[in-house]
Enzyme design. Structure first.
Site, PDB file in Angstrom:
ATOM      1  N   SER A 120       0.788  -1.232   0.000  1.00 53.08           N
ATOM      2  CA  SER A 120       0.000   0.000   0.000  1.00 53.08           C
ATOM      3  C   SER A 120       0.818   1.279   0.000  1.00 53.08           C
ATOM      4  CB  SER A 120      -0.935   0.002   1.217  1.00 53.08           C
ATOM      5  OG  SER A 120      -0.194  -0.098   2.415  1.00 53.08           O
ATOM      6  N   HIS A 132      -5.859  -3.685  -2.031  1.00 53.78           N
ATOM      7  CA  HIS A 132      -5.654  -2.714  -3.111  1.00 53.78           C
ATOM      8  C   HIS A 132      -5.636  -3.375  -4.490  1.00 53.78           C
ATOM      9  CE1 HIS A 132      -4.738   0.723  -0.464  1.00 53.78           C
ATOM     10  NE2 HIS A 132      -4.193  -0.183   0.330  1.00 53.78           N
ATOM     11  N   LYS A 152     -12.269  -0.147  -0.455  1.00 54.20           N
ATOM     12  CA  LYS A 152     -11.423   0.584  -1.393  1.00 54.20           C
ATOM     13  C   LYS A 152     -12.111   0.676  -2.759  1.00 54.20           C
ATOM     14  CE  LYS A 152      -7.275  -0.014   1.297  1.00 54.20           C
ATOM     15  NZ  LYS A 152      -7.986  -0.295   2.551  1.00 54.20           N
TER      16      LYS A 152
END
Length: 632
Positions: free
Chosen positions: A427, A455, A485
């Site tokens: 990240s 992610h 996300k």
């Protein structure tokens, strides 16, 4: 007839050197108890055992009552910071020759009293410089009201003394450093500033200290100043309650740490965005382009997603009412888990309230004492915390170094169970795990494989299905992800075999003992998945925008690379990174500074997160703004 009051004074010394002193003004009935307590204090002082203790009892005469000085606390982490704060306060009080005044503390440690110094000429004004001025005959009102003679309280006693001193004719200020080796707090006092407590002004263990009274006025008034300090009985009203003082001290360590964060450029504050999450927002009334959101596909505000949340809230209520295993599972939860399993191509799925809880709950459920976890050194904090909670032996391998992983995995053959865990997308750097080789190593060493696709889901692969789709390879044993996300909602999930999901449902404490996320959240996530499946072009736009932004940065000489929607812009120094982020924000772009402990010290950076909804004009202007801020 009212009860007579007495001043009780104690002085202790060894070999003629002063060790301790204290005094109280108390009603007659409290005198015996006060004498005993002050004597005990003299005999147990940190500066040593006295060979002479004198306790004096006398009628103080007419008592002047004064209101306590107002109190402020200045938190300092080191003695150097404390001296700097004292200097700043004295300067604000109109004292000019501060450095020379501070240097006089070398003369005070051996004195029984305080130094009386002309604030402008620095002439010493005490009749006996070896003894100094003794400010005496003073106490707080509690002693008279309740006959109190409690043990030593540096804070309350200092306020009493400072209040009396600042009411003496001609006194314009005072600076005090305790001579108690165990007490590092000092103060500056003036009539205007009040009592300014400085939490650390000397090193612990140092016996040095003293007081300097600063005088400004005619020489003929000095005698009256000395009389007031040494002879005028004073009782100070409304000194803070001792219990409240103790409570305040409990917080000193936390406050000092926080001040240290600020000094190092590591303090964190929340930024309020006055707009739905998206590529733009309003902060403090100013419109900004947001390059900090993990809502990569701009799904959080999509009408289909928000409508699903609203409809579910109306039908199922705002909250779930309990944990997933009691009353918290509703049809939207079951529908989301089935959809996630289909989307990821696994047998089953399980949802937690947050991705953090999913990691902590999964890792700590799968392994325990006698097992081993092999974890990439740059894994997310939630993985690290899950490792710590598990009780298993944790072996950290070098970031993305699968040779190092294999070497260390080979050394864990004696462990009952081995779990190898890694982020799919890291990240802070935006780089990817080499999943095919990772899986091959785990299979060959008969270890469980686990990846966190926080992610990767929605951002990698032609249709956003993540790292497995990106590489065109098989699944790990445990495929973890988040709904917060690219899907724009909230929650964490694990996809895998039915056996895995059944096991976690029975073993994950974060799942068993947490209230379920609301049905509205589950329905919104289900709708976001449906939008992603219907519109995979969002993933293509995200990829194109990221490549464009990296190319625009390169035009300005900023070299960076990424395999994901995360674009790191390395700065190095923490304070510089904060300054650059502030300049970028002033130019209209929100790109946060990421600092220790999120990244290693000296590796501070701006972390840009690109969205599919950004325009090329926004990204080009942001790149130019970053370049301008970095140039200074």
């Amino acid at each position: 007839m009212s009860e007579r009051n007495y001043a009780v004074k104690m002085r202790a010394s060894a070999g003629g050197a002063h060790i301790s002193g204290a005094e109280k003004i108390v009603p007659a009935a409290a005198v015996p108890r006060t004498v005993a307590q002050l004597a005990e204090r003299a005999l147990t002082h940190a500066k040593g055992v006295p060979d002479f203790v004198n306790v004096k009892i006398e009628d103080p005469g007419e008592i002047l009552r004064l209101e306590s000085l107002p109190v402020t606390t200045h938190v300092t982490a080191t003695a150097a910071e404390g001296w700097a704060k004292a200097t700043e306060l004295l300067k604000g009080a109109g004292i000019v020759r501060i450095g020379e005044i501070m240097a006089r503390f070398g003369e005070t440690s051996s004195m029984r009293g305080a130094m009386l110094l002309d604030a402008d000429t620095l002439e010493r004004l005490e009749p006996d410089p070896a003894r100094g001025v003794r400010a005496t005959y003073m106490d707080d009102a509690e002693s008279l009201l309740k006959g109190s003679a409690s043990g030593k309280n540096h804070y309350a006693e200092a306020i009493v003394l400072a209040t009396k001193v600042q009411h003496a004719p001609g006194i314009v200020g005072e600076i005090c450093v305790s001579d108690d080796p165990d007490y590092v707090t000092g103060y500056v006092a003036t009539r205007d500033l009040g009592y300014c407590r400085i939490t650390t002004i000397k090193e612990k263990g140092s016996p040095d200290g003293g007081r300097i009274f600063l005088y400004r006025g005619p020489r003929e008034q000095v005698a009256e100043t000395l009389r007031f300090l040494e002879e005028q009985p004073v009782v100070v009203e409304h000194v803070p309650v001792l219990g409240a003082v103790a409570a305040e001290r409990r917080w000193d360590g936390l406050a000092a740490e926080l001040e240290g964060f600020r000094a190092a450029g590591l303090n964190r504050v929340c930024t309020t965005l006055d707009a739905p999450t998206g590529p733009t927002a309003v902060v403090d009334g100013k419109p900004l382009v947001v390059l900090s959101s993990n809502d990569y596909l701009d799904l959080a505000r999509d009408p289909r997603v928000t409508r699903a949340a609203a409809d579910a809230a109306r039908q199922w209520g705002a909250g779930s009412g309990g944990s997933r295993l009691t009353t918290g599972t509703q049809p939207p939860h079951a529908a989301l888990e089935a959809h996630l399993a289909r989307f990821k191509g696994t047998e089953s799925a399980l949802v937690w309230a947050t991705g953090y809880m999913a990691n902590v709950g999964t890792v700590s459920a799968l392994v325990r004492k006698g097992d081993a976890i092999l974890s990439d050194e740059l894994n997310h904090a939630s993985i690290i915390d899950g490792c710590r909670l598990s009780g298993a032996d944790v072996v950290v391998y070098r970031h993305a170094d699968l040779d190092d992983l294999e070497h260390k995995l080979a050394g864990c053959r004696e462990h009952r169970r081995r779990l190898v865990v890694s982020d799919a997308v890291f990240s802070m750097d935006g780089d990817l795990l080499d999943l095919p080789r990772f899986l091959e190593i785990c299979r060959r060493h008969d270890a469980f494989s686990m990846i966190d696709e926080a992610h990767a889901t929605g951002a990698l692969g032609a249709t956003g299905r993540g790292l497995c789709e990106h590489f065109g390879c098989g699944h790990p044993d445990v495929l973890l992800g988040t709904l917060s996300k690219a899907l724009g909602v909230e929650g964490g999930f694990v996809c895998g075999s039915r056996l895995l999901v059944d096991y976690l449902r029975n073993r994950s404490r974060a799942f068993i003992f947490s209230t379920a996320p609301g049905a509205a959240n589950a329905a919104a996530a289900d709708a976001a998945l449906a939008v992603l499946e219907a519109e995979p072009e969002r993933v293509a736009r995200l990829r194109a925008n990221t490549a464009f932004f990296v190319a625009e940065l390169a035009k300005h000489g900023i070299r960076t690379r990424t395999d994901s929607a995360i674009v790191p812009i390395l700065v190095g120094d923490e304070k510089k990174a904060l300054a650059v982020a502030e300049k970028v924000r002033a130019a209209g772009f929100l790109i946060p500074a990421i600092r220790y402990p999120t990244v290693a010290k000296g590796q501070a950076r701006l972390r840009a997160a690109v969205m599919s909804a950004h325009t090329e004009a926004q990204l080009s202007a942001a790149a130019e703004s970053v370049a301008r801020a970095l140039r200074g």
